[in-house]
Enzyme design. Sequence first.
Site, mmCIF file in Angstrom:
data_model
loop_
_atom_site.group_PDB
_atom_site.id
_atom_site.type_symbol
_atom_site.label_atom_id
_atom_site.label_comp_id
_atom_site.label_asym_id
_atom_site.label_seq_id
_atom_site.Cartn_x
_atom_site.Cartn_y
_atom_site.Cartn_z
ATOM 1 N N GLU A 275 1.001 -1.136 0.187
ATOM 2 C CA GLU A 275 0.312 0.057 -0.114
ATOM 3 C C GLU A 275 0.812 1.259 -0.023
ATOM 4 O O GLU A 275 1.721 1.289 0.862
ATOM 5 C CB GLU A 275 -1.018 0.177 1.247
ATOM 6 C CG GLU A 275 -1.829 1.249 1.280
ATOM 7 C CD GLU A 275 -2.948 1.104 2.318
ATOM 8 O OE1 GLU A 275 -3.599 2.359 2.631
ATOM 9 O OE2 GLU A 275 -3.288 -0.120 2.651
ATOM 10 N N GLU B 37 4.933 5.317 3.705
ATOM 11 C CA GLU B 37 4.309 6.270 4.017
ATOM 12 C C GLU B 37 5.451 7.552 4.112
ATOM 13 O O GLU B 37 6.429 6.913 5.532
ATOM 14 C CB GLU B 37 3.431 6.088 4.936
ATOM 15 C CG GLU B 37 2.784 7.627 5.631
ATOM 16 C CD GLU B 37 2.081 8.476 4.462
ATOM 17 O OE1 GLU B 37 2.614 9.291 4.080
ATOM 18 O OE2 GLU B 37 0.968 8.097 4.122
ATOM 19 N N ASP C 269 10.064 8.278 0.979
ATOM 20 C CA ASP C 269 9.617 8.323 -0.513
ATOM 21 C C ASP C 269 9.566 6.923 -0.952
ATOM 22 O O ASP C 269 10.610 6.219 -0.923
ATOM 23 C CB ASP C 269 10.486 9.298 -1.088
ATOM 24 C CG ASP C 269 10.216 9.354 -2.718
ATOM 25 O OD1 ASP C 269 9.201 8.632 -2.996
ATOM 26 O OD2 ASP C 269 10.789 10.238 -3.545
ATOM 27 N N ASP D 4 -2.691 12.385 -3.259
ATOM 28 C CA ASP D 4 -2.794 14.027 -3.793
ATOM 29 C C ASP D 4 -3.237 13.912 -5.169
ATOM 30 O O ASP D 4 -2.199 13.728 -5.908
ATOM 31 C CB ASP D 4 -1.563 14.589 -3.395
ATOM 32 C CG ASP D 4 -1.862 16.165 -3.271
ATOM 33 O OD1 ASP D 4 -2.681 16.817 -3.943
ATOM 34 O OD2 ASP D 4 -1.227 16.718 -2.123
ATOM 35 N N LYS E 44 -3.902 21.577 -9.963
ATOM 36 C CA LYS E 44 -3.398 22.739 -10.598
ATOM 37 C C LYS E 44 -2.738 22.126 -11.859
ATOM 38 O O LYS E 44 -1.827 21.417 -11.486
ATOM 39 C CB LYS E 44 -2.448 23.652 -9.907
ATOM 40 C CG LYS E 44 -3.281 24.568 -9.030
ATOM 41 C CD LYS E 44 -2.421 25.508 -8.341
ATOM 42 C CE LYS E 44 -3.245 26.280 -7.205
ATOM 43 N NZ LYS E 44 -2.328 27.358 -6.388
ATOM 44 N N THR F 192 -11.686 4.949 5.013
ATOM 45 C CA THR F 192 -10.320 5.895 5.684
ATOM 46 C C THR F 192 -11.125 7.008 6.158
ATOM 47 O O THR F 192 -12.105 7.634 5.946
ATOM 48 C CB THR F 192 -9.412 6.168 4.532
ATOM 49 O OG1 THR F 192 -9.897 7.052 3.664
ATOM 50 C CG2 THR F 192 -8.856 4.898 3.994
ATOM 51 N N TYR G 67 -10.059 9.931 5.520
ATOM 52 C CA TYR G 67 -9.973 11.041 4.407
ATOM 53 C C TYR G 67 -11.328 10.835 3.603
ATOM 54 O O TYR G 67 -12.003 11.728 2.940
ATOM 55 C CB TYR G 67 -8.941 10.870 3.386
ATOM 56 C CG TYR G 67 -8.957 11.824 2.248
ATOM 57 C CD1 TYR G 67 -8.484 13.161 2.397
ATOM 58 C CD2 TYR G 67 -9.502 11.395 0.844
ATOM 59 C CE1 TYR G 67 -8.516 13.839 1.510
ATOM 60 C CE2 TYR G 67 -9.709 12.285 -0.110
ATOM 61 C CZ TYR G 67 -9.047 13.510 0.140
ATOM 62 O OH TYR G 67 -9.239 14.539 -0.776
ATOM 63 N N GLU G 68 -11.742 9.504 3.293
ATOM 64 C CA GLU G 68 -12.905 8.976 2.371
ATOM 65 C C GLU G 68 -14.151 9.607 3.341
ATOM 66 O O GLU G 68 -15.149 10.074 2.615
ATOM 67 C CB GLU G 68 -12.971 7.544 2.397
ATOM 68 C CG GLU G 68 -14.224 7.314 1.553
ATOM 69 C CD GLU G 68 -14.281 5.554 1.583
ATOM 70 O OE1 GLU G 68 -14.096 5.269 0.532
ATOM 71 O OE2 GLU G 68 -14.653 5.183 2.568
#
Length: 238
Positions: free
Chosen positions: A69, A94, A121, A143, A147, A217, A219-220
Amino acid sequence: MTSADNAHARDAAAPATGFYGRRKGKPLRALQNQHLQEDLPRLQIDLATLSDQALPALFALPVAEVRLEIGFGGGEHLLAEAARHPGIGYIGAEAFVNGVAKATAGIVEAGLTNVRLYGDDVVPLLDRLPAGSLARIDLLYPDPWPKRRHWKRRFVRPDNIDRFARLLMPGGHFRFATDVEDYAAWTLRHLLADARFHWTARVADDWRQPWAGWPGTRYEAKARREGRIPGYYEFQRI
């Protein structure tokens, strides 16, 4: 050169990194910091010692396959999956320290033996893992970099798709979730154009409904509260 060719060239020219943004948020609580100091060293994957050995050897107990993941956030999905499938090995990557701290604490408190972490990373890790060693790669709510000038930072791009194709075993799966319609279209455009992958959806509900056993999650939940509808996309390595 067509506009599509230009877009592909910009994507391909993106720097070889998968993480942009903050690496640390609020100060860690004392117990989280303790877990980082005492428990993360045995959970953390060390690239210097990672070799071409079979990935199941990374885990204390035998596992049938290994899944990755990328960007697990607070670890809600990663830990839920590991608890639900104790016979499968999970690697969570992560770069955000607070997320790593929360996941480390959760692993220890739940007594999970089938999770390893990589707190940096993810691209160097992807480049060191053995070819064909992963049964599944999950990229959940990355993310979207909305833009246009930042699109090159999106993790779904040609160089990383090449990495997925190298790492997934035949029949393996890449799963992608987002609440951003533009990023969903972007990902579909890239994966549908790649002969190495097959989109598994047959009807619209296949991407409108969460996968079986989906724990959700934070965020969800926030996205749904704000009226954004998630989509769940799955691609099989041919």
